[in-house]
Scaffold this active site. Structure first.
Site, short mmCIF file in Angstrom:
data_model
loop_
_atom_site.label_atom_id
_atom_site.label_comp_id
_atom_site.label_asym_id
_atom_site.label_seq_id
_atom_site.Cartn_x
_atom_site.Cartn_y
_atom_site.Cartn_z
N LEU A 33 41.47 25.10 52.46
CA LEU A 33 42.25 26.19 53.05
C LEU A 33 43.76 25.98 52.89
O LEU A 33 44.25 24.86 52.97
CB LEU A 33 41.91 26.33 54.54
CG LEU A 33 40.44 26.65 54.82
CD1 LEU A 33 40.20 26.68 56.33
CD2 LEU A 33 40.01 27.96 54.18
N HIS A 34 44.47 27.08 52.65
CA HIS A 34 45.93 27.06 52.55
C HIS A 34 46.48 28.26 53.32
O HIS A 34 45.71 29.03 53.92
CB HIS A 34 46.36 27.06 51.08
CG HIS A 34 45.71 28.14 50.25
ND1 HIS A 34 45.97 29.49 50.44
CD2 HIS A 34 44.77 28.09 49.28
CE1 HIS A 34 45.26 30.20 49.58
NE2 HIS A 34 44.51 29.38 48.87
N GLY A 36 47.49 31.07 52.44
CA GLY A 36 46.93 32.37 52.04
C GLY A 36 45.71 32.71 52.89
O GLY A 36 45.59 33.81 53.45
N HIS A 37 44.79 31.76 53.00
CA HIS A 37 43.61 31.96 53.85
C HIS A 37 44.03 32.23 55.29
O HIS A 37 43.49 33.11 55.96
CB HIS A 37 42.71 30.71 53.83
CG HIS A 37 42.14 30.37 52.48
ND1 HIS A 37 42.47 29.22 51.81
CD2 HIS A 37 41.24 31.01 51.69
CE1 HIS A 37 41.81 29.16 50.66
NE2 HIS A 37 41.06 30.24 50.55
N LYS A 149 45.43 38.62 46.38
CA LYS A 149 45.49 37.63 45.31
C LYS A 149 44.37 37.88 44.30
O LYS A 149 44.56 37.76 43.09
CB LYS A 149 45.37 36.22 45.93
CG LYS A 149 44.99 35.11 44.99
CD LYS A 149 46.20 34.67 44.21
CE LYS A 149 46.00 33.41 43.39
NZ LYS A 149 44.70 33.09 42.92
N GLN A 153 38.66 41.69 42.79
CA GLN A 153 37.59 41.36 43.75
C GLN A 153 37.66 42.30 44.96
O GLN A 153 36.64 42.83 45.42
CB GLN A 153 37.76 39.91 44.20
CG GLN A 153 36.87 39.51 45.35
CD GLN A 153 36.97 38.02 45.62
OE1 GLN A 153 36.40 37.23 44.89
NE2 GLN A 153 37.68 37.65 46.66
N SER A 186 43.53 27.45 46.02
CA SER A 186 42.90 26.14 46.20
C SER A 186 42.94 25.35 44.90
O SER A 186 42.98 24.12 44.90
CB SER A 186 41.45 26.31 46.64
OG SER A 186 41.40 27.09 47.81
N ARG A 187 42.92 26.07 43.77
CA ARG A 187 42.88 25.39 42.48
C ARG A 187 44.24 24.84 42.05
O ARG A 187 44.31 24.11 41.06
CB ARG A 187 42.34 26.34 41.40
CG ARG A 187 40.84 26.59 41.50
CD ARG A 187 40.33 27.36 40.29
NE ARG A 187 38.89 27.39 40.20
CZ ARG A 187 38.14 28.45 40.55
NH1 ARG A 187 38.70 29.54 41.01
NH2 ARG A 187 36.82 28.40 40.41
P1 AMP Z 1 38.83 31.72 48.09
O1 AMP Z 1 38.67 30.64 49.09
O2 AMP Z 1 39.72 31.36 46.94
O3 AMP Z 1 37.51 32.33 47.67
O4 AMP Z 1 39.62 32.88 48.83
C1 AMP Z 1 39.18 33.41 50.05
C2 AMP Z 1 40.02 34.60 50.40
O5 AMP Z 1 41.40 34.22 50.48
C3 AMP Z 1 39.95 35.73 49.35
O6 AMP Z 1 39.95 36.98 50.01
C4 AMP Z 1 41.22 35.52 48.57
O7 AMP Z 1 41.70 36.70 47.95
C5 AMP Z 1 42.16 35.08 49.66
N1 AMP Z 1 43.32 34.36 49.12
C6 AMP Z 1 43.30 33.30 48.27
N2 AMP Z 1 44.57 32.94 47.95
C7 AMP Z 1 45.39 33.79 48.61
C8 AMP Z 1 46.81 33.94 48.67
N3 AMP Z 1 47.63 33.14 48.00
N4 AMP Z 1 47.31 34.92 49.46
C9 AMP Z 1 46.47 35.75 50.15
N5 AMP Z 1 45.13 35.66 50.12
C10 AMP Z 1 44.60 34.70 49.36
#
Ligand code: AMP
Length: 280
Positions: A33-34, A36-37, A149, A153, A186-187
């Site tokens: 988690l960061h 953004g999440h 982001k 999707q 996350s990457r």
């Molecule tokens: P993930 O864990 O990468 O599958 O992302 C989970 C959710 O977090 C998805 O809805 C992503 O679009 C959102 N997300 C990932 N990175 C960001 C970001 N930098 N800013 C806003 N939302 C994000």
């Protein structure tokens, strides 16, 4: 915060929340988690009585050659972060709980899953649609929050909800960026220092595209120049860089409606994804 690992316990909790007439906001994630999440969790908490966050690295959305095994995982830290954010429930199922051995049914997202990301990742959105469908059935959220982001999707999930009549309100959150403009992901931990220094060029290039298009420069010329800028600046490969209608994701013949610039490009083996709006 309750940490729940099985659908049956989750179902009991969801039923008891619903029985009390309370609303559920849901943020599905793959963990690591960061900010953004966390910004999506803030939105869910503002809009609903309860916030449920899931952490599940979904094998169905990775192709055989992709990074499922190596995907960053740190559930212990994630749970601490979720607790400090005062999330009510963390749902962290094991792979075989979600996909038992006899799991059989799949979802095909069709044409919208075959463009942009879908060109180099043809089964990616089918896997996303499948896990989101399963999680929506388990969590029964009133609101689910997704990040811009992953713009395509978000578009596909809105279509999924419409096509399958999910009683869920899809809400989006803006992209959260590092100070130098790199979209959080996350990457990003995969990037070595040299690549990390180059990475913000992707966002800077999207901003330049926006400026040139608003000055009525021809779309194809601007995009060709942008691709050149990325490759000369240190990106190894540009998967796509396109301008699409922000609402339908249809290719834009002229810039008369709201548009979105979408791009995916590689720094070594790491694929960066970003997008930017253009408002006309
Ligand atoms: P993930 O864990 O990468 O599958 O992302 C989970 C959710 O977090 C998805 O809805 C992503 O679009 C959102 N997300 C990932 N990175 C960001 C970001 N930098 N800013 C806003 N939302 C994000």
């Amino acid at each position: 915060m309750q940490t729940i690992r099985t659908p049956s316990v989750l179902r009991q909790m969801v039923q008891s929340i619903k029985a009390r007439g309370k609303t559920i906001g849901f943020v599905p994630t793959m963990g690591a988690l960061h900010q953004g999440h966390l910004s999506l969790i803030d939105i869910a908490k503002k809009q609903c009585d309860y916030c449920i966050t899931s952490i599940f690295v979904n094998p169905k959305q990775f192709a055989a050659h992709e990074d499922f095994e190596g995907y960053p995982r740190d559930v212990a830290t994630d749970l601490e972060v979720l607790k400090s954010k005062q999330v009510h429930i963390a749902f962290i199922p094991q792979g075989d709980v979600i996909y038992p051995e006899d799991f059989s049914i799949h979802i095909a997202t069709g044409a919208i899953g075959q463009v942009l990301e879908g060109v180099s990742r043809p089964h990616f959105f089918d896997g996303v649609a499948l896990i989101v469908t399963k999680l929506f059935h388990l969590v029964q959220p009133d609101v689910a929050v997704f990040g811009e982001k992953d713009y395509q999707q978000l578009h596909i999930i809105r279509q999924l909800v419409k096509d399958f009549n999910f009683p869920v309100n899809i809400v989006s959150g803006p992209i959260v960026r590092e100070e130098d403009g790199l979209a959080m992901s996350s990457r990003n931990v995969y990037l070595v220092p040299m690549q990390r220094r180059v990475a913000p060029l992707l966002y800077r290039t999207l901003e330049k595209i926006r400026v040139f298009l608003l000055r009525d420069k021809p779309v194809n010329d601007v995009l060709a120049q942008a691709k050149k800028t990325l490759l000369e600046g240190g990106f190894t490969k540009v998967d796509y860089i396109e301008v699409r209608d922000a609402h339908t994701l249809a290719p834009l013949e002229s810039l008369t409606s709201s548009a979105r610039i979408l791009a995916a490009a590689y720094l070594g083996n790491t694929r960066l994804l970003d997008n930017l709006y253009i408002e006309f």
